[in-house]
Write an enzyme that holds these catalytic residues in place. Sequence first.
Site, PDB file in Angstrom:
ATOM      1  N   TYR A   1       0.840  -1.217   0.000  1.00 10.00           N
ATOM      2  CA  TYR A   1       0.000   0.000   0.000  1.00 10.00           C
ATOM      3  C   TYR A   1       0.864   1.251   0.000  1.00 10.00           C
ATOM      4  O   TYR A   1       0.636   2.185  -0.774  1.00 10.00           O
ATOM      5  CB  TYR A   1      -0.910  -0.032   1.229  1.00 10.00           C
ATOM      6  CG  TYR A   1      -1.890   1.117   1.312  1.00 10.00           C
ATOM      7  CD1 TYR A   1      -2.942   1.217   0.407  1.00 10.00           C
ATOM      8  CD2 TYR A   1      -1.783   2.090   2.303  1.00 10.00           C
ATOM      9  CE1 TYR A   1      -3.855   2.254   0.490  1.00 10.00           C
ATOM     10  CE2 TYR A   1      -2.687   3.126   2.387  1.00 10.00           C
ATOM     11  CZ  TYR A   1      -3.723   3.204   1.480  1.00 10.00           C
ATOM     12  OH  TYR A   1      -4.632   4.240   1.560  1.00 10.00           O
TER      13      TYR A   1
ATOM     14  N   LYS B   1       1.044   4.335  -2.740  1.00  6.45           N
ATOM     15  CA  LYS B   1       0.668   5.717  -2.419  1.00  6.45           C
ATOM     16  C   LYS B   1       1.858   6.662  -2.556  1.00  6.45           C
ATOM     17  O   LYS B   1       1.682   7.846  -2.871  1.00  6.45           O
ATOM     18  CB  LYS B   1       0.035   5.784  -1.034  1.00  6.45           C
ATOM     19  CG  LYS B   1      -1.321   5.044  -0.941  1.00  6.45           C
ATOM     20  CD  LYS B   1      -2.361   5.580  -1.924  1.00  6.45           C
ATOM     21  CE  LYS B   1      -3.762   5.013  -1.661  1.00  6.45           C
ATOM     22  NZ  LYS B   1      -4.781   5.500  -2.605  1.00  6.45           N
TER      23      LYS B   1
ATOM     24  N   SER C   1     -14.481   0.423   4.195  1.00  2.88           N
ATOM     25  CA  SER C   1     -13.343  -0.500   4.051  1.00  2.88           C
ATOM     26  C   SER C   1     -12.508  -0.541   5.327  1.00  2.88           C
ATOM     27  O   SER C   1     -11.895  -1.565   5.632  1.00  2.88           O
ATOM     28  CB  SER C   1     -12.484  -0.165   2.837  1.00  2.88           C
ATOM     29  OG  SER C   1     -11.735   0.986   3.054  1.00  2.88           O
TER      30      SER C   1
ATOM     31  N   ARG D   1      -3.260   4.795  16.933  1.00  4.23           N
ATOM     32  CA  ARG D   1      -2.188   5.358  16.105  1.00  4.23           C
ATOM     33  C   ARG D   1      -2.485   6.804  15.699  1.00  4.23           C
ATOM     34  O   ARG D   1      -1.661   7.457  15.069  1.00  4.23           O
ATOM     35  CB  ARG D   1      -1.902   4.464  14.894  1.00  4.23           C
ATOM     36  CG  ARG D   1      -2.995   4.377  13.881  1.00  4.23           C
ATOM     37  CD  ARG D   1      -2.680   3.344  12.794  1.00  4.23           C
ATOM     38  NE  ARG D   1      -3.443   3.643  11.591  1.00  4.23           N
ATOM     39  CZ  ARG D   1      -3.464   2.902  10.499  1.00  4.23           C
ATOM     40  NH1 ARG D   1      -2.752   1.784  10.440  1.00  4.23           N
ATOM     41  NH2 ARG D   1      -4.168   3.270   9.450  1.00  4.23           N
TER      42      ARG D   1
HETATM   43  P1  NAD Z   1     -13.627   2.420   0.604  1.00  2.00           P
HETATM   44  O1  NAD Z   1     -12.346   1.636   0.488  1.00  2.00           O
HETATM   45  O2  NAD Z   1     -14.536   2.134   1.739  1.00  2.00           O
HETATM   46  O3  NAD Z   1     -14.451   2.287  -0.746  1.00  2.00           O
HETATM   47  C1  NAD Z   1     -13.786   2.120  -1.939  1.00  2.00           C
HETATM   48  C2  NAD Z   1     -14.756   2.265  -3.102  1.00  2.00           C
HETATM   49  O4  NAD Z   1     -13.981   1.954  -4.266  1.00  2.00           O
HETATM   50  C3  NAD Z   1     -15.939   1.302  -3.067  1.00  2.00           C
HETATM   51  O5  NAD Z   1     -17.144   2.017  -3.309  1.00  2.00           O
HETATM   52  C4  NAD Z   1     -15.618   0.342  -4.205  1.00  2.00           C
HETATM   53  O6  NAD Z   1     -16.782  -0.169  -4.853  1.00  2.00           O
HETATM   54  C5  NAD Z   1     -14.780   1.211  -5.126  1.00  2.00           C
HETATM   55  N1  NAD Z   1     -13.937   0.463  -6.040  1.00  2.00           N
HETATM   56  C6  NAD Z   1     -13.237  -0.653  -5.757  1.00  2.00           C
HETATM   57  N2  NAD Z   1     -12.622  -1.098  -6.877  1.00  2.00           N
HETATM   58  C7  NAD Z   1     -12.938  -0.224  -7.859  1.00  2.00           C
HETATM   59  C8  NAD Z   1     -12.619  -0.156  -9.241  1.00  2.00           C
HETATM   60  N3  NAD Z   1     -11.867  -1.090  -9.834  1.00  2.00           N
HETATM   61  N4  NAD Z   1     -13.117   0.890  -9.975  1.00  2.00           N
HETATM   62  C9  NAD Z   1     -13.892   1.826  -9.380  1.00  2.00           C
HETATM   63  N5  NAD Z   1     -14.253   1.805  -8.083  1.00  2.00           N
HETATM   64  C10 NAD Z   1     -13.759   0.783  -7.332  1.00  2.00           C
HETATM   65  O7  NAD Z   1     -13.274   3.980   0.560  1.00  2.00           O
HETATM   66  P2  NAD Z   1     -12.255   4.821   1.419  1.00  2.00           P
HETATM   67  O8  NAD Z   1     -11.783   4.076   2.633  1.00  2.00           O
HETATM   68  O9  NAD Z   1     -12.889   6.142   1.538  1.00  2.00           O
HETATM   69  O10 NAD Z   1     -10.961   4.939   0.475  1.00  2.00           O
HETATM   70  C11 NAD Z   1     -10.983   5.775  -0.656  1.00  2.00           C
HETATM   71  C12 NAD Z   1      -9.561   6.163  -0.989  1.00  2.00           C
HETATM   72  O11 NAD Z   1      -8.980   6.826   0.135  1.00  2.00           O
HETATM   73  C13 NAD Z   1      -8.630   5.009  -1.329  1.00  2.00           C
HETATM   74  O12 NAD Z   1      -7.765   5.391  -2.374  1.00  2.00           O
HETATM   75  C14 NAD Z   1      -7.865   4.806  -0.038  1.00  2.00           C
HETATM   76  O13 NAD Z   1      -6.596   4.203  -0.257  1.00  2.00           O
HETATM   77  C15 NAD Z   1      -7.727   6.230   0.423  1.00  2.00           C
HETATM   78  N6  NAD Z   1      -7.446   6.380   1.857  1.00  2.00           N
HETATM   79  C16 NAD Z   1      -8.302   5.857   2.781  1.00  2.00           C
HETATM   80  C17 NAD Z   1      -8.004   5.991   4.130  1.00  2.00           C
HETATM   81  C18 NAD Z   1      -8.903   5.422   5.197  1.00  2.00           C
HETATM   82  O14 NAD Z   1      -8.465   5.349   6.371  1.00  2.00           O
HETATM   83  N7  NAD Z   1     -10.131   5.027   4.876  1.00  2.00           N
HETATM   84  C19 NAD Z   1      -6.832   6.665   4.531  1.00  2.00           C
HETATM   85  C20 NAD Z   1      -5.985   7.182   3.559  1.00  2.00           C
HETATM   86  C21 NAD Z   1      -6.302   7.029   2.214  1.00  2.00           C
END
Ligand code: NAD
Length: 248
Positions: free
Chosen positions: A146, A150, A183, A208
């Site tokens: 991951y 990123k 997620s 954390r």
């Molecule tokens: P999530 O992981 O809960 O949801 C992800 C969404 O992506 C879902 O609706 C899923 O259907 C969709 N998805 C999966 N595969 C896909 C594809 N091939 N094409 C299009 N859509 C697809 O959402 P989140 O936790 O808000 O994460 C969103 C972004 O934020 C990600 O890039 C994640 O790495 C990043 N992020 C999240 C966190 C966290 O703590 N949640 C922290 C830092 C960064």
Amino acid sequence: MSALSGKTAFITAAGQGIGQATALAFAAAGARVVATDVDAAKLDELTSELIRTAALDVLDAAAITRAAADAGPVDILFNCAGFVHQGTLQEATDAEWSFAFELNCRSMFHTMRAFLPGMLARGGGVILNMASVASSLKGVPSRFIYSATKAAVIGMTRSVATDYVTHGVRCNCLCPGTVLTPSLEERITENAQAAGSIDAARAAFVARQPMGRLGSPSEIAALAVYLAGDDAKFITGQAIVIDGGLTL
Ligand code: NAD
């Protein structure tokens, strides 16, 4: 006038979590929004006067090209799609590495390639890429693949910002700490056995965060609105940290 009035935004992975919150926040700020996700059913509750929804799998390069053509002129591209692989180097497989780079990085290459020509033709635009503090910014346990993806997002962001800085295109990335999204709930459940209980797994994610709490999707969405708008027009090429103190 609202911050994003008259602008059109295109968002990937808008079906839940940060992408969904940002679709709603962009619309609340006056933007027309094209909200996409691989799981079209998740987009049902988003449809509104300002939000149009469409299925899009960001792993499908041809579908991205078609989606860009269907969207018409787009001022703001928010690449939110991403997948969290949990594991150390020794737990990571080649297949997991390839999948994570396809979803977290190559997809952004393809969407930016599809939307940039339109932005350049109209004299500008804004690209927001979803990175993370788990990247080149901060070592986080069990985030080997991951963090590599990123960090690559931060690199792509700086590169695009540099190449198009004189063409009116700004490109920044968001680097959240731990945000309570569907997620993350899944990761808490996955970690419950090792941690002893769901509560213990949840507490480990909260621990954390120096602020003692998780972030909310709406807090990240508010940053996206600011970066997408003209108030941020002197900001480009930056990895903006929003992490409750995780990198302190
Ligand atoms: P999530 O992981 O809960 O949801 C992800 C969404 O992506 C879902 O609706 C899923 O259907 C969709 N998805 C999966 N595969 C896909 C594809 N091939 N094409 C299009 N859509 C697809 O959402 P989140 O936790 O808000 O994460 C969103 C972004 O934020 C990600 O890039 C994640 O790495 C990043 N992020 C999240 C966190 C966290 O703590 N949640 C922290 C830092 C960064």
